[in-house]
Design an enzyme around this catalytic site. Structure first.
Site, mmCIF file in Angstrom:
data_model
loop_
_atom_site.group_PDB
_atom_site.id
_atom_site.type_symbol
_atom_site.label_atom_id
_atom_site.label_comp_id
_atom_site.label_asym_id
_atom_site.label_seq_id
_atom_site.Cartn_x
_atom_site.Cartn_y
_atom_site.Cartn_z
ATOM 1 N N TYR A 133 41.800 3.037 31.309
ATOM 2 C CA TYR A 133 42.820 2.360 32.111
ATOM 3 C C TYR A 133 42.741 2.731 33.594
ATOM 4 C CZ TYR A 133 47.630 0.822 33.286
ATOM 5 O OH TYR A 133 48.737 0.216 33.839
ATOM 6 N N LYS A 137 42.623 0.613 37.444
ATOM 7 C CA LYS A 137 43.752 0.709 38.371
ATOM 8 C C LYS A 137 43.316 1.299 39.713
ATOM 9 C CE LYS A 137 46.964 -1.181 35.948
ATOM 10 N NZ LYS A 137 47.434 -2.529 36.353
#
Length: 221
Positions: A133, A137
């Site tokens: 993740y 980001k």
């Protein structure tokens, strides 16, 4: 008043709760935002609707909040190659493709506008559990900073909101697979309601902030 592109708001109860003006219209368009074609289709559907209801006076929304994405926290060694690819897709590409379609639309029509990416506190730092993740980001933060300066050429204001942990269905799904040590490291997090998190995002956008966050920890980073 900003006209905004909503992908997920529907139903009478939700509309009544969110409505700020009697003439405010809510609608949604379903498209796969993980592709360039899908993101362009979503944008074009809303632009067509705006043009029809305004007799051609309004051809695109004034503001875009790019909120799509999901996460599945695990130990890095547990991810399959497919899950790692999907992690980058969900954390980065679903917003990057939308931004690309929006930038081209506004630049071609010489229209000013505002784009707010939705990152995360882990756009600025990270720790165990976020191996699929965090990279996306971080990339999203880099894209927002790049477009911040390029947007000046077209009158497009670009910001990124470092979203906090939110009491949402997504958090419930995350916690089903999240490593225990990750949960331990997050014990001190301020968990905001989705409404409070959205209010903070809108406030930062209205103030013209490029980087903005909702919680003390997010603002520190």
């Amino acid at each position: 008043m900003w006209s905004c592109l909503f992908h997920s708001i529907n139903g009478t109860d939700t509309e009544q709760k969110c409505r700020q003006h009697e003439d405010q219209v809510f609608r949604y368009h379903s498209s796969p935002l993980n592709t360039s074609a899908g993101s362009s289709a979503a944008l074009n559907a809303e632009c067509l609707a705006l043009s029809q209801e305004s007799d051609g006076l309004v051809t695109a929304p004034d503001a875009f909040f790019l909120c799509a994405g999901s996460s599945s926290p695990k130990y890095f060694v547990e991810y399959t190659p497919e899950e790692l690819s999907e992690g980058m897709e969900q954390a980065y590409w679903v917003q990057a493709w939308s931004a690309h379609a929006i930038f081209r639309k506004l630049a071609e029509e010489s229209r000013p506008g505002k784009i707010v990416f939705v990152g995360s506190t882990v756009s600025c730092m990270s720790f165990l559990g976020w191996g699929s993740y965090t990279p996306g980001k971080h990339a999203l933060k880099g894209l927002a900073e790049t477009l911040r300066s390029e947007g000046i050429l077209y009158g497009i204001d670009v910001g990124i909101y470092f979203a906090p942990t939110m009491d949402s269905p997504g958090l419930v799904e995350e916690n089903k697979v999240k490593p225990a040590i990750t949960k331990k490291m997050e014990e001190g997090d301020d968990v905001l309601s989705c409404d409070k998190a959205a209010e903070a995002m809108l406030d930062g956008a209205e103030r013209g902030y490029h980087h903005h966050a909702a919680t003390f920890l997010g603002k520190v980073f």
